[in-house]
Design a protein around this motif. Structure first.
Motif, PDB file in Angstrom:
ATOM      1  N   GLU A  97      19.426  19.746  27.645  1.00 59.80           N
ATOM      2  CA  GLU A  97      19.130  19.626  26.218  1.00 59.80           C
ATOM      3  C   GLU A  97      18.805  18.194  25.819  1.00 59.80           C
ATOM      4  OE1 GLU A  97      23.097  17.858  26.249  1.00 59.80           O
ATOM      5  OE2 GLU A  97      22.033  19.334  27.459  1.00 59.80           O
ATOM      6  N   GLN A  98      18.697  17.295  26.793  1.00 61.73           N
ATOM      7  CA  GLN A  98      18.454  15.886  26.487  1.00 61.73           C
ATOM      8  C   GLN A  98      17.161  15.652  25.699  1.00 61.73           C
ATOM      9  OE1 GLN A  98      18.803  14.152  30.402  1.00 61.73           O
ATOM     10  NE2 GLN A  98      20.827  15.085  30.658  1.00 61.73           N
ATOM     11  N   PRO A  99      16.035  16.328  26.024  1.00 60.21           N
ATOM     12  CA  PRO A  99      14.845  16.136  25.181  1.00 60.21           C
ATOM     13  C   PRO A  99      15.067  16.553  23.733  1.00 60.21           C
ATOM     14  CG  PRO A  99      14.219  17.090  27.287  1.00 60.21           C
ATOM     15  CD  PRO A  99      15.724  17.132  27.229  1.00 60.21           C
ATOM     16  N   GLY A 100      15.821  17.645  23.521  1.00 59.25           N
ATOM     17  CA  GLY A 100      16.095  18.080  22.154  1.00 59.25           C
ATOM     18  C   GLY A 100      16.970  17.095  21.406  1.00 59.25           C
ATOM     19  N   THR A 101      17.962  16.539  22.091  1.00 63.42           N
ATOM     20  CA  THR A 101      18.805  15.515  21.472  1.00 63.42           C
ATOM     21  C   THR A 101      17.983  14.276  21.135  1.00 63.42           C
ATOM     22  OG1 THR A 101      20.737  16.313  22.702  1.00 63.42           O
ATOM     23  CG2 THR A 101      20.850  14.081  21.781  1.00 63.42           C
ATOM     24  N   ALA A 102      17.142  13.844  22.088  1.00 57.26           N
ATOM     25  CA  ALA A 102      16.312  12.658  21.859  1.00 57.26           C
ATOM     26  C   ALA A 102      15.364  12.870  20.686  1.00 57.26           C
ATOM     27  CB  ALA A 102      15.533  12.325  23.129  1.00 57.26           C
ATOM     28  N   ALA A 103      14.815  14.080  20.556  1.00 58.07           N
ATOM     29  CA  ALA A 103      13.903  14.362  19.452  1.00 58.07           C
ATOM     30  C   ALA A 103      14.615  14.224  18.112  1.00 58.07           C
ATOM     31  CB  ALA A 103      13.314  15.762  19.603  1.00 58.07           C
ATOM     32  N   VAL A 152      13.545  25.917  14.133  1.00 53.85           N
ATOM     33  CA  VAL A 152      14.141  24.863  14.953  1.00 53.85           C
ATOM     34  C   VAL A 152      13.636  24.993  16.385  1.00 53.85           C
ATOM     35  CG1 VAL A 152      16.312  23.916  15.828  1.00 53.85           C
ATOM     36  CG2 VAL A 152      16.188  24.821  13.496  1.00 53.85           C
ATOM     37  N   PRO A 153      13.092  23.925  16.958  1.00 54.35           N
ATOM     38  CA  PRO A 153      12.613  24.007  18.340  1.00 54.35           C
ATOM     39  C   PRO A 153      13.748  24.348  19.302  1.00 54.35           C
ATOM     40  CG  PRO A 153      11.810  22.003  17.277  1.00 54.35           C
ATOM     41  CD  PRO A 153      12.832  22.599  16.359  1.00 54.35           C
ATOM     42  N   PRO A 154      13.428  25.002  20.427  1.00 52.32           N
ATOM     43  CA  PRO A 154      14.456  25.244  21.439  1.00 52.32           C
ATOM     44  C   PRO A 154      15.104  23.917  21.846  1.00 52.32           C
ATOM     45  CG  PRO A 154      12.448  26.456  21.970  1.00 52.32           C
ATOM     46  CD  PRO A 154      12.111  25.551  20.824  1.00 52.32           C
ATOM     47  N   PRO A 155      16.380  23.937  22.187  1.00 55.13           N
ATOM     48  CA  PRO A 155      17.093  22.672  22.424  1.00 55.13           C
ATOM     49  C   PRO A 155      16.652  21.918  23.666  1.00 55.13           C
ATOM     50  CG  PRO A 155      18.488  24.555  22.946  1.00 55.13           C
ATOM     51  CD  PRO A 155      17.273  25.104  22.282  1.00 55.13           C
ATOM     52  N   PHE A 156      15.905  22.567  24.561  1.00 57.05           N
ATOM     53  CA  PHE A 156      15.515  21.902  25.805  1.00 57.05           C
ATOM     54  C   PHE A 156      14.155  21.219  25.709  1.00 57.05           C
ATOM     55  CE2 PHE A 156      14.119  26.302  25.934  1.00 57.05           C
ATOM     56  CZ  PHE A 156      12.796  26.179  26.307  1.00 57.05           C
ATOM     57  N   VAL A 157      13.532  21.213  24.544  1.00 60.32           N
ATOM     58  CA  VAL A 157      12.218  20.583  24.401  1.00 60.32           C
ATOM     59  C   VAL A 157      12.314  19.415  23.419  1.00 60.32           C
ATOM     60  CG1 VAL A 157      10.963  22.712  24.919  1.00 60.32           C
ATOM     61  CG2 VAL A 157      11.490  22.144  22.542  1.00 60.32           C
ATOM     62  N   GLY A 158      11.410  18.477  23.565  1.00 57.68           N
ATOM     63  CA  GLY A 158      11.401  17.308  22.700  1.00 57.68           C
ATOM     64  C   GLY A 158      10.385  17.394  21.587  1.00 57.68           C
ATOM     65  N   TRP A 159      10.075  18.610  21.143  1.00 57.95           N
ATOM     66  CA  TRP A 159       9.067  18.777  20.095  1.00 57.95           C
ATOM     67  C   TRP A 159       9.534  18.186  18.773  1.00 57.95           C
ATOM     68  CZ3 TRP A 159       8.376  24.732  21.166  1.00 57.95           C
ATOM     69  CH2 TRP A 159       7.729  24.884  22.396  1.00 57.95           C
ATOM     70  N   ARG A 160       8.577  17.666  18.044  1.00 57.38           N
ATOM     71  CA  ARG A 160       8.860  17.167  16.696  1.00 57.38           C
ATOM     72  C   ARG A 160       9.177  18.340  15.773  1.00 57.38           C
ATOM     73  NH1 ARG A 160       5.565  16.173  12.224  1.00 57.38           N
ATOM     74  NH2 ARG A 160       3.713  16.779  13.416  1.00 57.38           N
ATOM     75  N   TYR A 161      10.156  18.145  14.910  1.00 60.32           N
ATOM     76  CA  TYR A 161      10.535  19.202  13.975  1.00 60.32           C
ATOM     77  C   TYR A 161       9.441  19.409  12.931  1.00 60.32           C
ATOM     78  CZ  TYR A 161      13.021  21.623  10.229  1.00 60.32           C
ATOM     79  OH  TYR A 161      13.383  22.510   9.253  1.00 60.32           O
ATOM     80  N   ARG A 162       9.033  20.640  12.775  1.00 63.31           N
ATOM     81  CA  ARG A 162       8.138  21.003  11.683  1.00 63.31           C
ATOM     82  C   ARG A 162       8.396  22.465  11.343  1.00 63.31           C
ATOM     83  NH1 ARG A 162       2.074  20.153  13.615  1.00 63.31           N
ATOM     84  NH2 ARG A 162       1.737  21.296  11.657  1.00 63.31           N
ATOM     85  N   SER A 163       8.564  22.730  10.057  1.00 66.79           N
ATOM     86  CA  SER A 163       8.952  24.066   9.603  1.00 66.79           C
ATOM     87  C   SER A 163       7.779  24.840   9.029  1.00 66.79           C
ATOM     88  CB  SER A 163      10.061  23.958   8.557  1.00 66.79           C
ATOM     89  OG  SER A 163       9.643  23.150   7.464  1.00 66.79           O
ATOM     90  N   ASP A 164       6.548  24.358   9.280  1.00 68.51           N
ATOM     91  CA  ASP A 164       5.384  25.086   8.780  1.00 68.51           C
ATOM     92  C   ASP A 164       5.020  26.204   9.756  1.00 68.51           C
ATOM     93  OD1 ASP A 164       4.321  23.731  10.926  1.00 68.51           O
ATOM     94  OD2 ASP A 164       3.008  22.448   9.749  1.00 68.51           O
ATOM     95  N   ARG A 165       3.920  26.900   9.452  1.00 71.99           N
ATOM     96  CA  ARG A 165       3.541  28.063  10.249  1.00 71.99           C
ATOM     97  C   ARG A 165       3.247  27.690  11.697  1.00 71.99           C
ATOM     98  NH1 ARG A 165      -1.435  31.649   8.197  1.00 71.99           N
ATOM     99  NH2 ARG A 165      -2.543  29.719   8.727  1.00 71.99           N
ATOM    100  N   LEU A 166       2.575  26.563  11.910  1.00 67.80           N
ATOM    101  CA  LEU A 166       2.273  26.134  13.269  1.00 67.80           C
ATOM    102  C   LEU A 166       3.550  25.797  14.032  1.00 67.80           C
ATOM    103  CD1 LEU A 166       0.251  25.414  15.454  1.00 67.80           C
ATOM    104  CD2 LEU A 166       0.041  23.127  14.437  1.00 67.80           C
ATOM    105  N   GLY A 167       4.467  25.132  13.352  1.00 69.80           N
ATOM    106  CA  GLY A 167       5.730  24.806  14.008  1.00 69.80           C
ATOM    107  C   GLY A 167       6.502  26.060  14.396  1.00 69.80           C
ATOM    108  N   ARG A 168       6.557  27.032  13.495  1.00 71.94           N
ATOM    109  CA  ARG A 168       7.279  28.271  13.804  1.00 71.94           C
ATOM    110  C   ARG A 168       6.603  29.028  14.937  1.00 71.94           C
ATOM    111  NH1 ARG A 168       7.570  28.273   8.121  1.00 71.94           N
ATOM    112  NH2 ARG A 168       5.840  29.757   7.974  1.00 71.94           N
ATOM    113  N   PHE A 169       5.266  29.030  14.958  1.00 68.73           N
ATOM    114  CA  PHE A 169       4.533  29.694  16.040  1.00 68.73           C
ATOM    115  C   PHE A 169       4.872  29.050  17.381  1.00 68.73           C
ATOM    116  CE2 PHE A 169       0.793  29.733  18.829  1.00 68.73           C
ATOM    117  CZ  PHE A 169       0.615  31.099  18.987  1.00 68.73           C
ATOM    118  N   ARG A 170       4.870  27.746  17.425  1.00 70.92           N
ATOM    119  CA  ARG A 170       5.181  27.039  18.661  1.00 70.92           C
ATOM    120  C   ARG A 170       6.620  27.300  19.092  1.00 70.92           C
ATOM    121  NH1 ARG A 170       4.880  20.558  18.719  1.00 70.92           N
ATOM    122  NH2 ARG A 170       6.566  20.913  17.230  1.00 70.92           N
ATOM    123  N   ASN A 171       7.541  27.297  18.137  1.00 72.53           N
ATOM    124  CA  ASN A 171       8.939  27.540  18.476  1.00 72.53           C
ATOM    125  C   ASN A 171       9.142  28.945  19.038  1.00 72.53           C
ATOM    126  OD1 ASN A 171       9.516  24.981  17.505  1.00 72.53           O
ATOM    127  ND2 ASN A 171      10.225  25.708  15.512  1.00 72.53           N
TER     128      ASN A 171
END
Length: 376
Positions: free
Chosen positions: A304-310, A112-131
């Protein structure tokens, strides 16, 4: 009973809720200064000042809240997840505690991305690395608060953090990403609200209404409100603007497009009359819009607004525009999409139905009472 610095009493308006101020010798204007700092918490300088100011508020609570809680004879504490002093104070006093989650869950999880960023959710290896990288940056930025907590743990001889009896959240399960490591005592829910206030003078006219709000902290951004008002007019709608006291009467009168403007509206009631909402992504206003089955254009600014918007974009209930890209043209395009594409309103309706079954404030109270009743 609510315990906080003395000036917080102005927000305690429910007759059944009492208030105990900290005896901290705080000068008048301390809270207003803190809120003004939060209002500009964007950019490196604003963010740094916000974190430092929040660390100061946390230190003030650590210094003075234990005595206030002893004075009132507190047997348990409900501590908001956004204020990390609560669990330490509870441990210091030896009383049980529950965590209230009024916004997004702040629990760290690599899927799960940190709540303060608007990153798109992705649970693959790249997503976890970025998170993981995002959480590392978060820990670095939040060092002033973490240091304040660490020093107090050492002073009070608290070695290991214990766990709350329960987490009770306003967030509906359907509005959060798929989590794999939630604590077993975490409870999703729905908005904690009293009965909606009546709208004594509902707007007249045959134009669709669009509610526009930037919350109470960012309500002084006249330029953004002017864009919203003009964009609403261009699609044949009328903006209904709530600025939280951020605009002067002269600024209200200068907004284009003949909007309806007030500091505050009974927004739960008003939103039921609206075709769409343009919001900054503050969690309470988002929940009110979804409860009213209203699609959203989100313009996240801070916290946390970017995370909510995402999440709103992920579940196809909103279009998201960054404040830097907001213009009359971009907002017109986004509004036309959320108003005319039934997908957005259908998803808002689905979320509304789920929230109706979430229990609200009474359901949260039942969870808290059940957790406390298990104590010896």
């Amino acid at each position: 009973m609510i315990v906080h610095t003395a000036e917080v009493v102005r927000y305690v308006t429910a007759p059944a809720v009492t208030f105990e101020p900290l005896r901290d010798g705080a000068s008048r204007g301390l809270l207003d200064h803190y809120l003004a700092t939060l209002a500009v918490a964007t950019g490196p300088v604003g963010l740094t000042r916000m974190i430092a100011s929040t660390a100061d508020m946390t230190a003030r609570l650590l210094d003075f809240a234990p005595d206030a809680l002893r004075r009132i004879g507190a047997d348990a504490i409900i501590a908001d997840s956004a204020e990390p002093s609560g669990p330490i104070i509870a441990q210091h006093l030896g009383v049980p505690y529950v965590i209230s989650v009024t916004g997004l869950p702040l629990l760290e999880e690599e899927n799960v991305p940190p709540p303060f960023v608007g990153w798109r959710y992705r649970s693959d290896r790249l997503g976890r690395f970025r998170n993981r990288g995002g959480y590392r940056v978060s820990h670095f930025l939040m060092r002033p608060i973490a240091s304040t907590l660490h020093r107090r743990r050492l002073t009070w001889g608290i070695k290991d953090a214990d766990q709350p009896l329960a987490y009770v959240a306003q967030c509906p399960r359907i509005l959060d990403y798929d989590r794999q490591n939630l604590p077993p005592n975490f409870h999703y829910g729905s908005p904690w609200r009293n009965s909606p206030a009546p709208l004594l003078d509902p707007p007249n006219g045959d134009k669709p209404l669009i509610f526009c709000s930037l919350g109470s902290l960012q309500g002084a951004r006249k330029k953004l409100f002017a864009i919203m008002a003009k964009a609403c007019a261009e699609i044949g709608a009328r903006a209904v603007i709530g600025h939280g006291g951020g605009l002067t009467p002269e600024e209200e009168a200068s907004l284009p497009g003949n909007p309806l403007v007030r500091a505050f509206w009974p927004q739960e009631t008003l939103l039921r009359l609206c075709s769409a909402a343009v919001l900054h992504g503050g969690f309470n206003t988002v929940l009110d819009a979804l409860a009213a089955k209203v699609p959203i254009v989100a313009v996240p600014i801070a916290f946390e607004q970017p995370g909510t918007a995402a999440r709103l974009a992920h579940f196809r209930v909103a279009r998201v525009i960054s404040p830097q890209r907001l213009s009359v043209a971009t907002l017109v395009k986004a509004l036309e999409e959320v108003v005319h594409d039934p997908t957005y309103r259908d998803m808002a309706s689905r979320l509304s139905v789920a929230m109706e079954a979430g229990g609200g404030a009474s359901g949260a109270a039942v969870i808290v009472d059940a957790a406390l009743s298990k104590l010896p």
